[in-house]
Design an enzyme around this catalytic site. Structure first.
Site, PDB file in Angstrom:
ATOM      1  CB  THR A  89      -1.001   0.142   0.718  1.00 39.31           C
ATOM      2  OG1 THR A  89      -0.597  -0.606   2.386  1.00 39.31           O
ATOM      3  CG2 THR A  89      -2.386  -0.807   0.688  1.00 39.31           C
ATOM      4  CD  GLN A 109      -0.794  -8.322 -26.517  1.00 41.95           C
ATOM      5  OE1 GLN A 109      -0.022  -6.829 -26.347  1.00 41.95           O
ATOM      6  NE2 GLN A 109      -0.208  -8.651 -26.460  1.00 41.95           N
ATOM      7  CD1 TRP A 110      -2.373  -0.391 -21.103  1.00 40.20           C
ATOM      8  CD2 TRP A 110      -1.043   0.073 -22.723  1.00 40.20           C
ATOM      9  NE1 TRP A 110      -1.111   0.377 -20.309  1.00 40.20           N
ATOM     10  CE2 TRP A 110      -0.232   0.755 -21.559  1.00 40.20           C
ATOM     11  CE3 TRP A 110       0.104  -0.407 -23.587  1.00 40.20           C
ATOM     12  CZ2 TRP A 110       1.093   1.439 -21.530  1.00 40.20           C
ATOM     13  CZ3 TRP A 110       1.814   1.023 -23.436  1.00 40.20           C
ATOM     14  CH2 TRP A 110       1.252   1.715 -22.583  1.00 40.20           C
ATOM     15  CB  ILE A 111      -7.828  -2.326 -22.384  1.00 33.96           C
ATOM     16  CG1 ILE A 111      -8.931  -1.773 -21.765  1.00 33.96           C
ATOM     17  CG2 ILE A 111      -8.063  -3.647 -22.651  1.00 33.96           C
ATOM     18  CD1 ILE A 111      -8.531  -0.013 -21.517  1.00 33.96           C
ATOM     19  CD  GLU A 120      -9.320   3.682 -27.007  1.00 37.24           C
ATOM     20  OE1 GLU A 120     -10.001   2.957 -26.420  1.00 37.24           O
ATOM     21  OE2 GLU A 120      -8.671   3.472 -27.916  1.00 37.24           O
ATOM     22  NE  ARG A 223       0.549  -6.917 -20.294  1.00 39.50           N
ATOM     23  CZ  ARG A 223      -0.291  -7.772 -21.312  1.00 39.50           C
ATOM     24  NH1 ARG A 223      -0.256  -8.391 -21.799  1.00 39.50           N
ATOM     25  NH2 ARG A 223      -1.297  -8.086 -21.050  1.00 39.50           N
TER      26      ARG A 223
HETATM   27  C1  LIG Z   1       2.699 -12.571 -21.442  1.00 35.02           C
HETATM   28  C2  LIG Z   1       1.185 -12.870 -21.200  1.00 35.02           C
HETATM   29  C3  LIG Z   1       0.076 -13.795 -22.348  1.00 35.02           C
HETATM   30  C4  LIG Z   1      -1.261 -13.910 -21.528  1.00 35.02           C
HETATM   31  N1  LIG Z   1      -2.070 -14.460 -22.514  1.00 35.02           N
HETATM   32  C5  LIG Z   1      -3.590 -13.850 -22.505  1.00 35.02           C
HETATM   33  C6  LIG Z   1      -4.112 -14.936 -23.265  1.00 35.02           C
HETATM   34  O1  LIG Z   1      -4.243 -15.385 -23.440  1.00 35.02           O
HETATM   35  N2  LIG Z   1      -5.978 -14.807 -22.722  1.00 35.02           N
HETATM   36  C7  LIG Z   1      -6.166 -13.576 -21.797  1.00 35.02           C
HETATM   37  O2  LIG Z   1      -7.682 -13.423 -21.822  1.00 35.02           O
HETATM   38  N3  LIG Z   1      -5.223 -13.097 -21.076  1.00 35.02           N
HETATM   39  C8  LIG Z   1      -4.040 -12.515 -21.617  1.00 35.02           C
HETATM   40  N4  LIG Z   1      -3.193 -12.471 -20.657  1.00 35.02           N
HETATM   41  C9  LIG Z   1      -3.633 -11.087 -19.985  1.00 35.02           C
HETATM   42  C10 LIG Z   1      -3.212 -11.598 -18.077  1.00 35.02           C
HETATM   43  O3  LIG Z   1      -4.822 -12.499 -17.954  1.00 35.02           O
HETATM   44  C11 LIG Z   1      -4.367 -10.878 -17.288  1.00 35.02           C
HETATM   45  O4  LIG Z   1      -5.237 -10.230 -17.575  1.00 35.02           O
HETATM   46  C12 LIG Z   1      -3.697  -9.501 -17.809  1.00 35.02           C
HETATM   47  O5  LIG Z   1      -2.488  -9.426 -17.119  1.00 35.02           O
HETATM   48  C13 LIG Z   1      -3.421  -8.337 -16.333  1.00 35.02           C
HETATM   49  O6  LIG Z   1      -3.417  -8.691 -15.781  1.00 35.02           O
HETATM   50  P1  LIG Z   1      -3.884  -8.452 -13.878  1.00 35.02           P
HETATM   51  O7  LIG Z   1      -5.458  -9.165 -14.329  1.00 35.02           O
HETATM   52  O8  LIG Z   1      -3.007  -9.196 -13.125  1.00 35.02           O
HETATM   53  O9  LIG Z   1      -3.808  -7.160 -13.784  1.00 35.02           O
HETATM   54  P2  LIG Z   1      -4.769  -5.589 -13.711  1.00 35.02           P
HETATM   55  O10 LIG Z   1      -6.284  -6.320 -13.851  1.00 35.02           O
HETATM   56  O11 LIG Z   1      -4.432  -4.437 -13.334  1.00 35.02           O
HETATM   57  O12 LIG Z   1      -4.709  -6.162 -11.512  1.00 35.02           O
HETATM   58  C14 LIG Z   1      -3.822  -6.409 -10.965  1.00 35.02           C
HETATM   59  C15 LIG Z   1      -4.207  -7.494  -9.563  1.00 35.02           C
HETATM   60  O13 LIG Z   1      -6.151  -6.844  -9.133  1.00 35.02           O
HETATM   61  C16 LIG Z   1      -6.814  -7.907  -8.782  1.00 35.02           C
HETATM   62  N5  LIG Z   1      -7.526  -7.718  -9.590  1.00 35.02           N
HETATM   63  C17 LIG Z   1      -8.209  -6.551 -10.376  1.00 35.02           C
HETATM   64  N6  LIG Z   1      -9.359  -6.887 -10.507  1.00 35.02           N
HETATM   65  C18 LIG Z   1      -8.951  -8.443  -9.805  1.00 35.02           C
HETATM   66  C19 LIG Z   1     -11.096  -8.750 -10.004  1.00 35.02           C
HETATM   67  N7  LIG Z   1     -12.279  -8.249 -10.836  1.00 35.02           N
HETATM   68  N8  LIG Z   1     -11.558  -9.922  -8.881  1.00 35.02           N
HETATM   69  C20 LIG Z   1     -10.170 -10.213  -8.347  1.00 35.02           C
HETATM   70  N9  LIG Z   1      -9.118  -9.500  -8.749  1.00 35.02           N
HETATM   71  C21 LIG Z   1      -8.724  -8.737  -8.762  1.00 35.02           C
HETATM   72  C22 LIG Z   1      -5.979  -9.364  -8.632  1.00 35.02           C
HETATM   73  O14 LIG Z   1      -4.751  -9.639  -7.861  1.00 35.02           O
HETATM   74  C23 LIG Z   1      -5.113  -8.691 -10.416  1.00 35.02           C
HETATM   75  O15 LIG Z   1      -3.860  -9.305 -10.427  1.00 35.02           O
HETATM   76  C24 LIG Z   1      -1.625 -12.073 -20.852  1.00 35.02           C
HETATM   77  C25 LIG Z   1      -0.855 -11.303 -20.370  1.00 35.02           C
HETATM   78  C26 LIG Z   1       0.794 -11.601 -20.030  1.00 35.02           C
HETATM   79  C27 LIG Z   1       1.812 -11.244 -19.485  1.00 35.02           C
END
Ligand SMILES: Cc1cc2nc3c(=O)[nH]c(=O)nc-3n(C[C@H](O)[C@H](O)[C@H](O)COP(=O)(O)OP(=O)(O)OC[C@H]3O[C@@H](n4cnc5c(N)ncnc54)[C@H](O)[C@@H]3O)c2cc1C
Length: 302
Positions: A89, A109-111, A120, A223
């Site tokens: 935190t 991917q970013w979103i 946007e 990323r």
């Molecule tokens: C190399 C690579 C390959 C990938 N391939 C794919 C793919 O094939 N298909 C695909 O769909 N995606 C893919 N992704 C996307 C990946 O699954 C994640 O959606 C993306 O990296 C965002 O990560 P995040 O959810 O941890 O991040 P954020 O959305 O920023 O969330 C950060 C953290 O907050 C928590 N959090 C946020 N929202 C919630 C929620 N609603 N419930 C519970 N906890 C939450 C989680 O702990 C999460 O880790 C890929 C990503 C990478 C880096």
């Protein structure tokens, strides 16, 4: 051209009229403020605003520790302690607002990183520019034979030339048709919100993206990693440099523990302990699957 002459003039004006402030200022970040860092052929990333610095992380952390704790009094040591123990935190006390111009397929991917605030460019309201990401020759690569989710060697010869030509001509034709459909010259003109559906995913979009430092580190960990697609990784790499200038101590801890470190399973730690004692541990006696063992061995290599 990443930025229009008007935008460049606006940046010059903003940078020419600094205002005194009582807020925490990071000298490293002030040097970046507003300036566009070019990425890919037409993209950029630039810092619009930020809040906090290394000291702000420590200031917030000390609220939770109170006066009693002396052992983590040094700022750099405290930041490393916080990073090491996932005390996240205090890192959320710092924020950054970026203006990013990026191809739509990179934006998809970013979103996925949901813990940010996004606004946007509206292609319902405005007309998109005729700007498409066309990869440089060395990035026009074949499907990887070892990784289903990646690319291998660069294409060469006729095939490379053919792919490049397809990318360029399809983008040009789609944009010509986009312009023809929205034109109000002698016709009603299709709504922009409908005409855009025919544009390819390598067209550029823009957004403002605001995120706190904890979630930015999570984004960068995923990323700026070798497993991420090149076209998003180049943005993450540039943001890493900005963050290193903004919060040097926090970035250094992140680089060490998150980028340079690794998560080890209980079985992996057990294997390392056995290896240190002189045992010749193999996959068969490790308790790990072949895939896990391959990754474990790769970690131990120089
Ligand atoms: C190399 C690579 C390959 C990938 N391939 C794919 C793919 O094939 N298909 C695909 O769909 N995606 C893919 N992704 C996307 C990946 O699954 C994640 O959606 C993306 O990296 C965002 O990560 P995040 O959810 O941890 O991040 P954020 O959305 O920023 O969330 C950060 C953290 O907050 C928590 N959090 C946020 N929202 C919630 C929620 N609603 N419930 C519970 N906890 C939450 C989680 O702990 C999460 O880790 C890929 C990503 C990478 C880096």
């Amino acid at each position: 051209m990443p930025l229009s002459p008007e935008q460049l003039a606006e940046i010059d004006e903003l940078r020419a009229t600094p205002k005194p402030t009582l807020r925490a200022v990071s000298e490293g970040m002030e040097a970046h403020l507003y300036k566009a860092i070019p990425v890919l052929d037409h993209g950029f990333v630039r810092v619009i605003d930020y809040m906090g610095d290394d000291a702000a992380i420590c200031q917030a952390a000390r609220v939770s520790y109170g006066k009693g704790t002396k052992s983590v009094s040094n700022d750099e040591g405290l930041i490393r302690y916080l990073m090491r123990h996932w005390h996240s935190t205090p890192f959320e006390m710092c924020e950054i607002k970026l203006h990013v111009k990026l191809p739509v397929f990179v934006a998809r991917q970013w979103i996925r990183h949901r813990t940010a605030n996004v606004n946007e460019y509206s292609a319902r309201y405005s007309i998109l520019d005729r700007e498409f990401y066309i990869p440089e020759a060395q990035h026009i690569a074949a499907q990887s034979t070892v990784n289903n989710q990646g690319r291998g060697e660069a294409l060469t010869g006729d095939e490379a030339a053919r792919v490049l030509e397809i990318l360029k001509s399809d983008a040009a034709r789609c944009y010509d048709n986009y312009e023809a459909m929205i034109s109000q010259d002698g016709q009603q003109g299709l709504a922009r919100e409908l005409a855009r559906m025919n544009l390819p995913a390598n067209i550029y979009t823009q957004w403002y993206w605001k995120v706190d430092l904890h979630n930015l580190f999570h984004f960068l960990r995923l990323r700026a990693d070798a497993h991420a697609q090149y076209e998003i990784r180049v943005y993450a790499d540039e943001i890493c440099k900005v963050v290193a200038d903004w919060v040097p101590a926090a970035y250094s801890a992140f680089e060490d523990y998150r980028m340079g470190g690794a998560n080890l399973s209980g079985k992996a730690i057990d294997c390392i302990r056995r290896m240190v004692k002189g045992e010749a541990v193999t996959q068969e006696v490790s308790g790990m699957s072949k895939g896990e063992w391959r990754e474990f061995e790769a970690l131990l290599k120089d």
